[in-house]
Design a protein around this motif. Structure first.
Motif, mmCIF file in Angstrom:
data_model
loop_
_atom_site.group_PDB
_atom_site.id
_atom_site.type_symbol
_atom_site.label_atom_id
_atom_site.label_comp_id
_atom_site.label_asym_id
_atom_site.label_seq_id
_atom_site.Cartn_x
_atom_site.Cartn_y
_atom_site.Cartn_z
ATOM 1 N N GLU A 6 -33.824 -39.297 -42.720
ATOM 2 C CA GLU A 6 -34.118 -39.634 -44.109
ATOM 3 C C GLU A 6 -35.323 -38.845 -44.604
ATOM 4 O OE1 GLU A 6 -34.669 -43.796 -44.145
ATOM 5 O OE2 GLU A 6 -32.526 -44.272 -44.194
ATOM 6 N N SER A 7 -36.346 -38.758 -43.773
ATOM 7 C CA SER A 7 -37.545 -38.003 -44.139
ATOM 8 C C SER A 7 -37.203 -36.542 -44.373
ATOM 9 C CB SER A 7 -38.587 -38.129 -43.032
ATOM 10 O OG SER A 7 -39.711 -37.331 -43.315
ATOM 11 N N SER A 8 -36.408 -35.969 -43.493
ATOM 12 C CA SER A 8 -36.034 -34.562 -43.603
ATOM 13 C C SER A 8 -35.237 -34.300 -44.873
ATOM 14 C CB SER A 8 -35.219 -34.148 -42.378
ATOM 15 O OG SER A 8 -34.761 -32.822 -42.511
ATOM 16 N N ASP A 9 -34.257 -35.180 -45.166
ATOM 17 C CA ASP A 9 -33.418 -34.993 -46.355
ATOM 18 C C ASP A 9 -34.245 -35.095 -47.627
ATOM 19 O OD1 ASP A 9 -31.220 -34.667 -44.770
ATOM 20 O OD2 ASP A 9 -30.451 -36.702 -45.056
ATOM 21 N N ASN A 110 -43.972 -35.936 -40.242
ATOM 22 C CA ASN A 110 -42.997 -36.188 -39.181
ATOM 23 C C ASN A 110 -42.361 -34.897 -38.689
ATOM 24 O OD1 ASN A 110 -43.374 -39.000 -39.227
ATOM 25 N ND2 ASN A 110 -41.946 -39.213 -40.936
ATOM 26 N N LEU A 111 -42.023 -34.009 -39.640
ATOM 27 C CA LEU A 111 -41.421 -32.723 -39.267
ATOM 28 C C LEU A 111 -42.468 -31.663 -38.958
ATOM 29 C CD1 LEU A 111 -38.563 -32.443 -41.912
ATOM 30 C CD2 LEU A 111 -38.419 -33.280 -39.569
ATOM 31 N N LYS A 112 -43.750 -31.976 -39.260
ATOM 32 C CA LYS A 112 -44.841 -31.017 -39.107
ATOM 33 C C LYS A 112 -44.556 -29.738 -39.893
ATOM 34 C CE LYS A 112 -46.735 -32.760 -34.774
ATOM 35 N NZ LYS A 112 -47.196 -32.425 -33.396
ATOM 36 N N GLU A 113 -44.296 -29.943 -41.183
ATOM 37 C CA GLU A 113 -44.036 -28.824 -42.099
ATOM 38 C C GLU A 113 -44.986 -28.894 -43.279
ATOM 39 O OE1 GLU A 113 -39.182 -28.443 -41.385
ATOM 40 O OE2 GLU A 113 -40.037 -28.399 -43.407
ATOM 41 N N VAL A 114 -45.491 -27.726 -43.698
ATOM 42 C CA VAL A 114 -46.295 -27.595 -44.905
ATOM 43 C C VAL A 114 -45.741 -26.427 -45.708
ATOM 44 C CG1 VAL A 114 -48.572 -27.135 -45.896
ATOM 45 C CG2 VAL A 114 -48.374 -28.506 -43.811
#
Length: 216
Positions: A6-9, A110-114
């Motif tokens: 859900e977080s990724s989407d 959570n995905l460690k993305e910026v």
């Protein structure tokens, strides 16, 4: 695993939309006008919106958000005009969006993305710029019901920009929601609640600091 999905989407929907948006309420019949074809009543509505927006020094609210891709979220938004914004997501957690005056910064812990996008390339610039002049937009569409009016700011022909619609209540006159549609047609939808304007907000809260993992 479901929470991460859900977080990724949602994160990818946000990144594609390059802004936040709102639930669009359509009540009663509306009248429309574009560009320089605004009638006197519509010009008054635009001027009311400009006056309210330009009177904002700070803005704080909760929101419920949905996207046309089927994701949903709740959170809080804080703005210090001009230029600064923080969006904290409560569900799903781990998501934040900062605006630092030049960049929109999207963070998924959570995905460690910026990811970063210049504010000037996003519809959010309409709310974050120093002086807001809505009539000066390439195309403005005004729609009015008994209790609300909305201003759609549309890109010029050949533009790859998205568009944003600002929705105001009439009594009292205030921004209650907005809708952003990106060039791919994805809509991001947010309904505001618990709105507070021109209250003290600590600027440090809206200052982005890269997380430690961003340097890994």
């Amino acid at each position: 695993m479901k929470k991460n999905n859900e977080s990724s989407d949602l994160y990818r929907s946000l990144r594609n939309a390059v802004a936040i948006g709102l639930i669009l309420f359509v009540i009663g019949s509306f009248t429309e006008a574009q560009g320089s074809n605004l009638n006197p009543r519509q010009i008054i509505l635009v001027q009311l919106a400009e006056k309210w927006l330009n009177g904002l020094k700070t803005f704080k609210a909760g929101f419920t958000q949905t996207t046309s891709t089927g994701t949903s979220a709740v959170g809080d938004i804080e703005i210090i005009r001009p230029g600064r914004m923080l969006i904290n997501y409560k569900s799903p957690d781990g998501l934040q969006i900062f605006a630092d005056g030049a960049w929109m910064i999207y963070i998924d812990r959570n995905l460690k993305e910026v990811n970063q996008v210049p504010i000037k390339l996003t519809p959010a610039r309409v709310l974050l710029q120093d002086k807001i002049e809505l009539i000066g937009q390439a195309s403005v569409r005004i729609e009015e019901s008994k209790t609300k009016f909305r201003l759609a700011l549309l890109p010029g022909k050949g533009s790859e920009d998205g568009n944003i619609t600002l929705i105001f209540s009439k009594n009292p006159s205030k921004l209650i929601s907005w809708i952003v549609t990106d060039p791919q047609g994805i809509q991001t939808t947010v309904l505001l609640d618990n709105i507070a304007i021109n209250i003290p907000i600590e600027q440090g809260r809206l200052t982005y600091s890269p997380p430690d993992w961003a340097f890994e």
